[in-house]
Design a protein around this motif. Structure first.
Motif, PDB file in Angstrom:
ATOM      1  N   GLY A 135      16.603  54.528 -10.559  1.00  0.00           N
ATOM      2  CA  GLY A 135      16.496  53.321 -11.386  1.00  0.00           C
ATOM      3  C   GLY A 135      17.680  53.215 -12.334  1.00  0.00           C
ATOM      4  N   ILE A 136      18.006  54.321 -12.990  1.00  0.00           N
ATOM      5  CA  ILE A 136      19.143  54.344 -13.926  1.00  0.00           C
ATOM      6  C   ILE A 136      20.435  53.958 -13.210  1.00  0.00           C
ATOM      7  CG2 ILE A 136      20.600  55.897 -15.302  1.00  0.00           C
ATOM      8  CD1 ILE A 136      17.991  57.412 -16.076  1.00  0.00           C
ATOM      9  N   ALA A 137      20.576  54.408 -11.967  1.00  0.00           N
ATOM     10  CA  ALA A 137      21.810  54.152 -11.200  1.00  0.00           C
ATOM     11  C   ALA A 137      22.017  52.666 -10.909  1.00  0.00           C
ATOM     12  CB  ALA A 137      21.785  54.949  -9.901  1.00  0.00           C
ATOM     13  N   GLU A 138      20.965  51.866 -11.009  1.00  0.00           N
ATOM     14  CA  GLU A 138      21.074  50.418 -10.748  1.00  0.00           C
ATOM     15  C   GLU A 138      21.551  49.638 -11.967  1.00  0.00           C
ATOM     16  OE1 GLU A 138      20.600  48.844  -7.885  1.00  0.00           O
ATOM     17  OE2 GLU A 138      20.036  50.698  -6.837  1.00  0.00           O
ATOM     18  N   VAL A 139      21.500  50.260 -13.137  1.00  0.00           N
ATOM     19  CA  VAL A 139      21.722  49.519 -14.386  1.00  0.00           C
ATOM     20  C   VAL A 139      23.205  49.294 -14.651  1.00  0.00           C
ATOM     21  CG1 VAL A 139      21.345  49.537 -16.883  1.00  0.00           C
ATOM     22  CG2 VAL A 139      19.558  50.421 -15.354  1.00  0.00           C
ATOM     23  N   ARG A 140      23.568  48.055 -14.836  1.00  0.00           N
ATOM     24  CA  ARG A 140      24.910  47.673 -15.267  1.00  0.00           C
ATOM     25  C   ARG A 140      24.846  46.205 -15.661  1.00  0.00           C
ATOM     26  NH1 ARG A 140      25.085  48.253  -9.869  1.00  0.00           N
ATOM     27  NH2 ARG A 140      25.996  50.305 -10.039  1.00  0.00           N
ATOM     28  N   GLU A 141      25.820  45.734 -16.436  1.00  0.00           N
ATOM     29  CA  GLU A 141      25.856  44.315 -16.779  1.00  0.00           C
ATOM     30  C   GLU A 141      25.885  43.487 -15.494  1.00  0.00           C
ATOM     31  OE1 GLU A 141      27.244  42.450 -20.238  1.00  0.00           O
ATOM     32  OE2 GLU A 141      29.009  41.669 -19.194  1.00  0.00           O
ATOM     33  N   GLY A 142      25.048  42.470 -15.440  1.00  0.00           N
ATOM     34  CA  GLY A 142      25.009  41.582 -14.285  1.00  0.00           C
ATOM     35  C   GLY A 142      23.940  41.938 -13.273  1.00  0.00           C
TER      36      GLY A 142
END
Ligand code: MF3
Ligand code: CO
Ligand code: CO
Length: 272
Positions: A135-142
């Protein structure tokens, strides 16, 4: 969805300090956990350790919660109330620490092995640990909130587990629980679009059986409806342009739970 606040750099630093205090308390919990310890003992330890660092335990009196930490054993999904129950070999126990410092909150949890885990206990715990990392690996602006829900759900269900629907991650800052609600199931491309400076938790609750839960008559303890095992890990993070900063990151292994460096964290680094 526009009620999701973008934190200033100073606010993020405040959340980071509270988060690091919570992370250190959780590391210290790992050092003392052993069979025979009661969940009340864990409560006293977390309370005193938090206060010793200059913080305050957010759970205490939160909407009437009677203790300073949540301790959730085996089929308890979350919000377990510390009491006289002693940890027994083979148990898994989630300890969920939330620290308030200078008005900011930091929230993190981990599931620990008491003695040698059964195959089932190890499976559900390792799936929960890896689900959080994915889940953390998916997080980024946009990116969208649905992207991280989908990643968690696809992995956990592929491992024969289910993802709890009734409880979610949450925005965090000067309040314990803020917008947005962070579902641990979802569809890619759907949900809130993430922006740098958003702060929230990801805290998937993974069940070995069905995802349905029940709440005990104490109004807090959440358990699996089928009484199968459940495990959970939680981090507080801030979204950045290129990914995210895990504010409750641990600089060393959690005794009684993970090996360090975390092999799943390494896999996430390769994906990012
Ligand atoms: N720490 C939990 C969370 O991750 C919330 C606990 S609320 C309490 O959101 F009142 F049970 F402490
Ligand atoms: Co939380
Ligand atoms: Co928590």
């Amino acid at each position: 969805m526009s009620n999701v606040s973008i934190k200033t750099v100073r606010e993020v630093e405040g959340i980071r300090v509270a988060s690091q205090m919570a992370a250190e308390t959780l590391l210290a919990v790992g050092e003392i956990l052993r069979p025979g310890l009661t969940t009340d003992d864990i409560n006293v330890f977390v309370h005193d350790d938090t206060v010793k660092r200059g913080g305050w335990p957010a759970p205490l009196n939160y909407h009437g919660f009677p203790k300073s930490v949540c301790t959730s054993i085996n089929e308890v999904v979350c919000h377990g109330i510390p009491g006289p129950r002693a940890l027994a070999p083979g148990d898994i126990v989630n300890v969920d620490v939330t620290t308030i410092y200078k008005g900011f909150y930091g929230d993190t949890s981990a599931t620990f092995y008491v003695g040698t885990p059964t195959k089932e206990a190890r499976h559900v715990t390792e799936v929960a640990r890896r689900a959080l990392a994915l889940g953390i690996a998916e997080v980024r602006e946009g990116a969208r909130l649905g992207d991280l829900g989908a990643a968690i759900q696809q992995f956990a269900e592929g491992e024969g587990c289910s993802v709890v629907r009734a409880f979610v991650g949450h925005g965090i800052g000067r309040a314990f629980h803020e917008a947005p609600q962070v579902s641990h199931v979802g569809k890619r491309g759907q949900g809130l679009r993430l922006r740098a400076g958003m702060c929230f938790t990801i805290e998937p609750m993974i069940n070995l059986g069905d995802y349905d839960v029940e709440i005990l008559s104490d109004k807090w303890t959440v358990l699996t409806a089928d009484r199968a095992l459940s495990a959970q890990f939680e981090h507080t993070l801030v979204v950045t342009k290129t990914g995210c900063d895990v504010l409750t990151h641990r600089s060393r292994a959690l005794t009684g739970s993970e090996i360090y460096p975390d092999p799943f964290a390494a896999a996430v680094a390769v994906r990012a």
